[in-house]
Design an enzyme around this catalytic site. Structure first.
Site, PDB file in Angstrom:
ATOM      1  N   ARG A  13      21.406 -21.393 -19.359  1.00 30.19           N
ATOM      2  CA  ARG A  13      20.674 -22.482 -18.880  1.00 30.19           C
ATOM      3  C   ARG A  13      19.224 -21.674 -18.418  1.00 30.19           C
ATOM      4  NH1 ARG A  13      22.563 -25.146 -13.339  1.00 30.19           N
ATOM      5  NH2 ARG A  13      22.644 -23.097 -12.025  1.00 30.19           N
ATOM      6  N   ASP A  57      31.922 -12.107 -17.813  1.00 31.48           N
ATOM      7  CA  ASP A  57      31.977 -11.707 -16.494  1.00 31.48           C
ATOM      8  C   ASP A  57      31.270 -10.542 -16.168  1.00 31.48           C
ATOM      9  OD1 ASP A  57      32.159 -11.143 -13.541  1.00 31.48           O
ATOM     10  OD2 ASP A  57      34.141 -11.570 -13.790  1.00 31.48           O
ATOM     11  N   VAL A  58      29.647 -10.667 -15.937  1.00 32.32           N
ATOM     12  CA  VAL A  58      28.963  -9.411 -15.544  1.00 32.32           C
ATOM     13  C   VAL A  58      29.342  -8.530 -14.712  1.00 32.32           C
ATOM     14  CG1 VAL A  58      27.015 -10.557 -16.934  1.00 32.32           C
ATOM     15  CG2 VAL A  58      27.166 -10.611 -14.433  1.00 32.32           C
ATOM     16  N   ASN A  84      19.565 -10.710 -16.874  1.00 37.41           N
ATOM     17  CA  ASN A  84      19.189 -12.101 -16.403  1.00 37.41           C
ATOM     18  C   ASN A  84      20.002 -12.847 -15.500  1.00 37.41           C
ATOM     19  OD1 ASN A  84      17.181 -14.658 -16.521  1.00 37.41           O
ATOM     20  ND2 ASN A  84      19.192 -15.211 -17.347  1.00 37.41           N
ATOM     21  N   TYR A 152      20.454 -12.004  -0.947  1.00 34.18           N
ATOM     22  CA  TYR A 152      19.795 -12.362  -1.993  1.00 34.18           C
ATOM     23  C   TYR A 152      18.356 -11.347  -2.011  1.00 34.18           C
ATOM     24  CZ  TYR A 152      17.220 -14.509  -5.779  1.00 34.18           C
ATOM     25  OH  TYR A 152      16.383 -14.959  -7.070  1.00 34.18           O
ATOM     26  N   THR A 187      13.727 -24.087 -12.937  1.00 35.86           N
ATOM     27  CA  THR A 187      14.954 -23.790 -13.318  1.00 35.86           C
ATOM     28  C   THR A 187      15.895 -25.019 -12.801  1.00 35.86           C
ATOM     29  OG1 THR A 187      15.680 -22.088 -12.203  1.00 35.86           O
ATOM     30  CG2 THR A 187      14.304 -21.603 -14.054  1.00 35.86           C
TER      31      THR A 187
END
Length: 245
Positions: A13, A57-58, A84, A152, A187
């Protein structure tokens, strides 16, 4: 993007899906990965034969190795990686931020980008060319009091630093590495964190609006393509001038 083979994480998405649409429109073959199987399956079906999908699962290197191997088997050597995948995590002040939440944000936003680069660089070396685009954030350039959290900000600053180190290491292999630093983008993740108008953030945006995901995709497309053949190790801001203040 003809003859380019790309992996795009977090493609289910938002910006990831937009990047996939643009790269395929320009001729690339793309593996879409996400934890949301339904979303990436539907997108791959929409995009046709030049798209394939796999659940990933990155944060797991064995899954990265599988994704690269499957992409090579289907399309050939990987020449583009768009790191991303990312999460915002909880909005909390440092003393109130749970260690588990901090580590989860860093695992998905930062550590996964290291794993992705580690996994694809040998494939790019075999191809003799490569472009890695690490999606960081405006929060990878500056802190912004109250939003988002320290976790973050830490993960996105780290993305910028890893980008520069990898660019220096692999330039001689004709592998370029750049970071992209979006501001407030329209987004689902941004809407969930603020609202459809951008909430209080709108007052900080000199163009007076949120960006659309496709505007970021134009920059990603440029960095992934040979049009940016002499650009590496750089951070690319797309923030309507927010970092100019």
């Amino acid at each position: 993007m003809d003859d380019k083979v790309a992996i795009i994480t977090g493609a289910g998405r938002g910006m990831g899906a937009s990047h996939a649409r643009r790269l395929i429109k320009e001729g690339a073959k793309v593996t879409l990965t996400d934890v949301n199987e339904t979303a990436i399956r539907e997108l791959a079906e929409e995009l046709g034969d030049n798209a394939r999908y796999t659940v990933q699962d990155v944060t797991k290197f064995d899954q990265w190795k599988r994704v690269v191997a499957e992409t090579e088997a289907a399309f050939g050597s990987v020449t583009v990686l768009v790191n991303n995948a990312g999460i915002l995590g909880p909005i909390a002040r440092t003393a109130d931020l749970d260690e588990e939440d901090y580590l989860r944000v860093c695992a998905i936003n930062q550590h996964s980008q290291f794993l992705g680069m580690k996994a694809v660089i040998p494939s790019m070396q075999r191809a003799g060319i490569g472009s890695i685009v690490n999606i960081s954030s405006l929060a990878g350039l500056r802190a912004n009091y109250g939003f988002p959290s320290l976790a973050y900000v830490a993960s996105k600053f780290a993305s910028r630093g890893m980008t520069k180190a990898a660019a220096q290491e692999y330039g001689r292999d004709n592998i370029r590495v750049n970071s992209v630093h979006p501001g407030f983008i329209n987004t689902p993740m941004m809407v969930e964190a603020t609202d459809e108008g951008g909430g209080d953030a709108l007052a900080q945006i000199f163009l007076g609006r949120l960006a659309e995901a496709d505007e970021v995709s134009s920059l990603v497309l440029f960095l992934a393509s040979d049009e940016s053949s002499y650009i590496t190790g750089a951070e690319h801001k797309i923030d309507a001038g927010m970092s100019a203040s």
